[in-house]
Structure formats: structure tokens, C-alpha cells
Design a protein around this motif. Structure first.
Motif, PDB file in Angstrom:
ATOM      1  N   SER A   5      31.274  31.412  48.511  1.00 27.81           N
ATOM      2  CA  SER A   5      30.246  31.747  47.525  1.00 27.81           C
ATOM      3  C   SER A   5      29.752  33.184  47.664  1.00 27.81           C
ATOM      4  N   ARG A   6      30.349  33.944  48.586  1.00 27.83           N
ATOM      5  CA  ARG A   6      30.017  35.361  48.674  1.00 27.83           C
ATOM      6  C   ARG A   6      30.459  36.087  47.407  1.00 27.83           C
ATOM      7  N   VAL A   7      29.763  37.165  47.070  1.00 26.08           N
ATOM      8  CA  VAL A   7      30.312  38.103  46.097  1.00 26.08           C
ATOM      9  C   VAL A   7      31.482  38.798  46.788  1.00 26.08           C
ATOM     10  N   HIS A   8      32.672  38.645  46.233  1.00 32.29           N
ATOM     11  CA  HIS A   8      33.830  39.218  46.909  1.00 32.29           C
ATOM     12  C   HIS A   8      34.962  39.461  45.934  1.00 32.29           C
ATOM     13  N   LEU A   9      35.812  40.428  46.288  1.00 34.20           N
ATOM     14  CA  LEU A   9      37.029  40.684  45.523  1.00 34.20           C
ATOM     15  C   LEU A   9      38.104  39.701  45.952  1.00 34.20           C
ATOM     16  N   SER A  10      38.844  39.169  44.978  1.00 30.47           N
ATOM     17  CA  SER A  10      39.990  38.322  45.286  1.00 30.47           C
ATOM     18  C   SER A  10      41.309  38.996  44.909  1.00 30.47           C
ATOM     19  N   ARG A  11      41.239  39.992  44.039  1.00 28.03           N
ATOM     20  CA  ARG A  11      42.457  40.722  43.643  1.00 28.03           C
ATOM     21  C   ARG A  11      42.077  42.139  43.229  1.00 28.03           C
ATOM     22  N   LEU A  12      42.875  43.085  43.696  1.00 29.14           N
ATOM     23  CA  LEU A  12      42.693  44.494  43.338  1.00 29.14           C
ATOM     24  C   LEU A  12      44.040  45.037  42.877  1.00 29.14           C
ATOM     25  N   LYS A  13      44.072  45.615  41.670  1.00 28.42           N
ATOM     26  CA  LYS A  13      45.303  46.201  41.125  1.00 28.42           C
ATOM     27  C   LYS A  13      45.040  47.656  40.763  1.00 28.42           C
ATOM     28  N   LEU A  14      45.943  48.516  41.182  1.00 25.66           N
ATOM     29  CA  LEU A  14      45.817  49.947  40.907  1.00 25.66           C
ATOM     30  C   LEU A  14      47.039  50.439  40.146  1.00 25.66           C
ATOM     31  N   GLN A  15      46.804  51.402  39.279  1.00 26.23           N
ATOM     32  CA  GLN A  15      47.887  52.064  38.544  1.00 26.23           C
ATOM     33  C   GLN A  15      47.634  53.565  38.583  1.00 26.23           C
ATOM     34  N   ASP A  16      48.570  54.319  39.155  1.00 29.51           N
ATOM     35  CA  ASP A  16      48.475  55.784  39.212  1.00 29.51           C
ATOM     36  C   ASP A  16      47.132  56.251  39.778  1.00 29.51           C
ATOM     37  N   PHE A  17      46.686  55.564  40.814  1.00 31.93           N
ATOM     38  CA  PHE A  17      45.405  55.890  41.444  1.00 31.93           C
ATOM     39  C   PHE A  17      45.675  56.565  42.790  1.00 31.93           C
ATOM     40  N   ARG A  18      45.285  57.842  42.906  1.00 32.62           N
ATOM     41  CA  ARG A  18      45.508  58.616  44.124  1.00 32.62           C
ATOM     42  C   ARG A  18      46.985  58.534  44.526  1.00 32.62           C
ATOM     43  N   ASN A  19      47.285  58.018  45.739  1.00 29.42           N
ATOM     44  CA  ASN A  19      48.690  57.979  46.163  1.00 29.42           C
ATOM     45  C   ASN A  19      49.349  56.636  45.862  1.00 29.42           C
ATOM     46  N   TYR A  20      48.724  55.833  44.992  1.00 30.04           N
ATOM     47  CA  TYR A  20      49.289  54.537  44.633  1.00 30.04           C
ATOM     48  C   TYR A  20      49.830  54.567  43.204  1.00 30.04           C
ATOM     49  N   GLU A  21      51.152  54.449  43.089  1.00 30.97           N
ATOM     50  CA  GLU A  21      51.733  54.346  41.750  1.00 30.97           C
ATOM     51  C   GLU A  21      51.393  52.985  41.148  1.00 30.97           C
ATOM     52  N   GLN A  22      51.627  51.946  41.906  1.00 29.13           N
ATOM     53  CA  GLN A  22      51.229  50.594  41.525  1.00 29.13           C
ATOM     54  C   GLN A  22      50.903  49.818  42.788  1.00 29.13           C
ATOM     55  N   LEU A  23      49.872  49.006  42.707  1.00 32.92           N
ATOM     56  CA  LEU A  23      49.506  48.187  43.866  1.00 32.92           C
ATOM     57  C   LEU A  23      48.810  46.931  43.374  1.00 32.92           C
ATOM     58  N   THR A  24      49.157  45.809  43.980  1.00 36.42           N
ATOM     59  CA  THR A  24      48.413  44.570  43.793  1.00 36.42           C
ATOM     60  C   THR A  24      48.079  44.025  45.169  1.00 36.42           C
ATOM     61  N   ALA A  26      45.969  41.003  47.096  1.00 37.20           N
ATOM     62  CA  ALA A  26      45.254  39.731  46.991  1.00 37.20           C
ATOM     63  C   ALA A  26      44.520  39.478  48.305  1.00 37.20           C
ATOM     64  N   CYS A  27      43.297  39.001  48.209  1.00 35.25           N
ATOM     65  CA  CYS A  27      42.517  38.729  49.405  1.00 35.25           C
ATOM     66  C   CYS A  27      41.601  37.534  49.161  1.00 35.25           C
ATOM     67  N   ASP A  28      40.948  37.075  50.229  1.00 37.92           N
ATOM     68  CA  ASP A  28      40.017  35.967  50.092  1.00 37.92           C
ATOM     69  C   ASP A  28      38.618  36.478  50.363  1.00 37.92           C
ATOM     70  N   ALA A  29      37.690  35.580  50.666  1.00 37.37           N
ATOM     71  CA  ALA A  29      36.290  35.986  50.787  1.00 37.37           C
ATOM     72  C   ALA A  29      35.958  36.622  52.125  1.00 37.37           C
ATOM     73  N   ARG A  30      36.910  36.604  53.062  1.00 33.39           N
ATOM     74  CA  ARG A  30      36.638  37.218  54.356  1.00 33.39           C
ATOM     75  C   ARG A  30      36.589  38.750  54.240  1.00 33.39           C
ATOM     76  N   HIS A  31      36.187  39.372  55.326  1.00 34.90           N
ATOM     77  CA  HIS A  31      36.193  40.829  55.369  1.00 34.90           C
ATOM     78  C   HIS A  31      37.627  41.342  55.286  1.00 34.90           C
ATOM     79  N   VAL A  32      37.780  42.563  54.829  1.00 34.93           N
ATOM     80  CA  VAL A  32      39.101  43.185  54.666  1.00 34.93           C
ATOM     81  C   VAL A  32      39.177  44.375  55.613  1.00 34.93           C
ATOM     82  N   VAL A  33      40.157  44.351  56.508  1.00 34.09           N
ATOM     83  CA  VAL A  33      40.368  45.446  57.447  1.00 34.09           C
ATOM     84  C   VAL A  33      41.670  46.146  57.089  1.00 34.09           C
TER      85      VAL A  33
END
Length: 382
Positions: A5-24, A26-33
Motif C-alpha cells: 500500500s506504499r506509494v511506489h513505482l511498479s514500472r519505469l519506461k524511458l525513451q531517448d532519456f540521457r544515456n538510455y535509448e530504451q529501458l523498461t 519493473a519493480c515492486d514496492a520495496r526499495h530500489v538499489v
């Protein structure tokens, strides 16, 4: 509140962002390291998440500089998250048109254009701490104002609009004062707007400082590795606010603007207002100004202040903010790292942390999910 029930990201997708041409990702509600060598793109991922809040992100970079080198100039960040109001998808970035990239960032929420970037605050509050902020207490006052305004924005969504409106009106007044014979009616109207928005800014900052100070006193821990902060705001209007009602303060500021036109015209800028205020922070246990503390004490003080603010956001809204902590563990000993991770976890938030070595986060154990970042690629860590 359980992790789900935390406010959290479950998916992040990038297109042509900084050094990422494409990225997907996926994560859960835990912390992201996120771990990897310097320059691999860890901070770029935190910056992408920071664009899920109003403003120019944690680097405050021009939008055109965010696009991947060699791309057509557009970029996008898309996220799915469990937000304050429930599941939501958010897309933002610089779209491409037949004539090239647009100049303004667009925001879409659940596929529909947002009324404005402030609407992002209906779904999540995002707070960050980066190595560039290590010199906050000894650097320019403008950096401390920006830091303070980000803290205010997390509890008062209208604050960003007030700051933008004040700055726009002030620039218009400065241009008028540069004329040999400025129209006094225009000046009166602009100064009235500056007084209204300027006082709103001052009162919102003072309210935040008061709320945060009371929380820090209430939850003080003498043996904490992150010392409690003394917080104050130094500025002409801030001092006047102690003795005047809001309407009287508006009148007084408008009068001061009118009386100061000649001096401001000679200076080429407005000399009084919330844009001149300064955040003052002290080390409470030592009763010492933050700028006089050692660099290690300043870092610990800043961490403690950000953690206290996160607790305040959770207390006022019912949901803790998403924390972005860049290279947070690099200069902490093992005891302070363990204490930091325990405090982050106690906030019941999702934190995104970066570092060069996985071993720095050993005390996180299963409370986090781990990813390795190598030259714009991200893989789950083992």
C-alpha cells in the motif's frame, strides 16, 4: 501500512532519456538499489523518476539537454505507480513534431493531458538528496531557497504556482522600471500581484518551517546519528510576518515596492521580496549554525532534515513521499548506513538509492530489490 500500500513505482519506461535509448524497469514496492560504476547512468534513473513531479527535475537541467545524444531531441518518461489516489500511469517528456522537438514538457495522466504539472502532486510526492546538495549550507542563498521551496511544494501543491507567478510578475516589473517613463498604472497592478503571491510564498515557507521544527522537537533523539536541525527563515517579509496579518503584510509589501522603485530601477532588479529570503539551519544539539559545522556534520544534518521532512509529508498526507537518494551511503560508516536504512524503512516509503558497490547496502538485505547499471543497461542484481 504494508509494503503493497506504499506509494511506489511498479514500472519505469524511458525513451531517448540521457544515456538510455530504451529501458523498461519493473519493480515492486520495496526499495530500489542501483549499483554500478560512476557514469553508468544511475543518477539518470533517479532524474527520470524526479520528472514525475513538477519542475525541471533533480538536476534542474534545460529540457533539451535531457535528450539522448544523437537522438532527434525528444524524450519520454513513462511510469506506472501505486499512487495516493490508486493505480495511475504517468507519461511526461518532450514530444517530437514535424519541425523538431517541442520546447515545453508535456504531462499525461492515465492517457489524458494533465491540466498542469501540479496535477502530478495528486498522485505522489517526490523528494531527493544528491551529492550536489552537500554544499547547501555554505553555498549561495538561492540554492537554499530552491531546496526550501521543494520541501514546501511537497506539503502545499499551490506553492509552485505562486513562485512561478511571482517570478513572472517581478520580471515584468523589472522591465517596466528599465523604461524612462514607466506607466504607473501597470506598475501598481504588477506590484499588487507581487504582493499577493509574494506573501503567499512567505507564509507557506514559514508554515513549513514551523511544522517541521515542531516535528523535530517532538521526535528528538539525543543519540541519533543524524542530528536534529534548527530551522529559520531570514528575510524582510519573513520577519514582518510575525506582527502582521496576511492582508496587512500584502499592503506593507506593496508600499515598500512603490517606495523602492527608484532604487530598484538603478539596481536593475527588485531588492526586496521572497526571492531574497534565506533558509537558516542550525545543529540543534550543538546550538551551532550549519555552515560552521564540519562537512561530515553538515551531511548528517542534511540527511536528518530530509528524513524529518519525509515524516512530515506522511503525517500530513497519509502517504510518505518517494525518496531519491543519490550516492547516499558513500561517506557514511557502517553504523550510520544501518541506521539510515532502518529510518528509511520506518518511513514506509519507497526509496531509490544509488551507489558504486552492492556491499554498501548489505544492511538493507531483503528490504530492497537490487539492479546493476552498466553503460545504459539495467539488469536485476543477484
Amino acid at each position: 501500512m504494508d509494503n503493497g500500500s506504499r506509494v511506489h513505482l511498479s514500472r519505469l519506461k524511458l525513451q531517448d532519456f540521457r544515456n538510455y535509448e530504451q529501458l523498461t524497469l519493473a519493480c515492486d514496492a520495496r526499495h530500489v538499489v542501483l549499483t554500478g560504476d560512476n557514469g553508468a547512468g544511475k543518477t539518470n534513473l533517479l532524474e527520470a523518476v524526479s520528472f514525475l513531479s513538477p519542475g525541471r527535475g533533480l538536476r534542474r537541467a534545460p529540457y533539451e539537454s535531457v535528450a539522448r545524444a544523437g537522438s532527434a531531441g525528444g524524450w519520454s518518461v513513462f511510469a506506472e505507480l501505486a499512487g495516493v489516489a490508486g493505480p495511475v500511469s504517468i507519461g511526461t517528456g518532450i514530444p517530437l513534431t514535424p519541425s523538431g522537438p517541442e520546447s515545453q514538457r508535456r504531462v499525461r495522466i492515465n492517457g489524458a493531458p494533465a491540466r498542469g504539472a501540479d496535477e502530478l502532486l495528486d498522485h505522489a510526492r517526490i523528494v531527493w538528496l544528491t551529492p550536489a546538495m552537500d554544499g547547501l549550507f555554505t553555498g549561495p542563498a538561492g540554492d537554499r531557497r530552491k531546496f526550501l521551496d521543494r520541501l514546501v511544494l511537497a506539503v502545499n501543491p499551490a506553492h509552485g504556482r505562486h513562485v512561478a507567478d511571482f517570478d513572472k510578475a517581478m520580471r515584468a516589473r523589472n522591465r517596466l522600471l528599465a523604461d524612462a517613463t514607466p506607466d504607473p498604472r501597470w506598475l501598481e497592478a504588477i506590484e499588487a500581484q507581487m504582493a499577493e503571491t509574494g506573501v503567499a510564498i512567505v507564509l507557506a515557507r514559514l508554515e513549513l518551517a514551523g511544522l517541521l521544527s515542531r516535528l523535530i522537537v517532538r521526535e528528538a533523539e539525543p543519540a541519533s546519528p543524524f542530528p536534529d536541525a534548527l530551522i529559520g527563515i531570514d528575510g524582510t517579509l519573513d520577519l514582518m510576518a510575525a506582527d502582521l496579518a496576511a492582508s496587512d503584510l500584502e499592503t506593507a509589501y506593496a508600499d515598500r515596492l512603490r517606495a523602492g522603485r527608484r532604487l530598484d530601477a538603478a539596481a536593475g532588479r527588485t531588492l526586496e521580496g521572497p526571492h531574497r529570503s534565506d533558509l537558516k539551519v542550525g545543529h540543534r544539539p550543538k546550538a551551532m549554525a550549519a555552515e560552521l559545522c564540519s562537512t561530515g556534520e553538515q551531511k548528517a544534518l542534511l540527511i536528518g532534515l530530509v528524513l524529518a521532512h519525509a515524516r512530515l509529508v506522511a503525517e500530513l498526507s497519509g502517504f510518505a513521499p518517494i525518496l531519491l537518494l543519490d550516492e547516499i551511503a558513500a561517506h557514511l560508516d557502517s553504523g550510520r548506513r544501518s541506521a539510515l536504512f532502518d529510518r528509511i524503512d520506518a518511513l514506509d516509503c519507497q526509496a531509490w538509492l544509488t551507489g558504486t558497490e552492492r556491499s554498501l547496502f548489505a544492511a538493507m538485505a531483503e528490504r530492497a530489490q537490487y539492479f546493476t547499471v552498466i553503460a545504459g543497461t539495467v539488469t536485476p542484481g543477484r
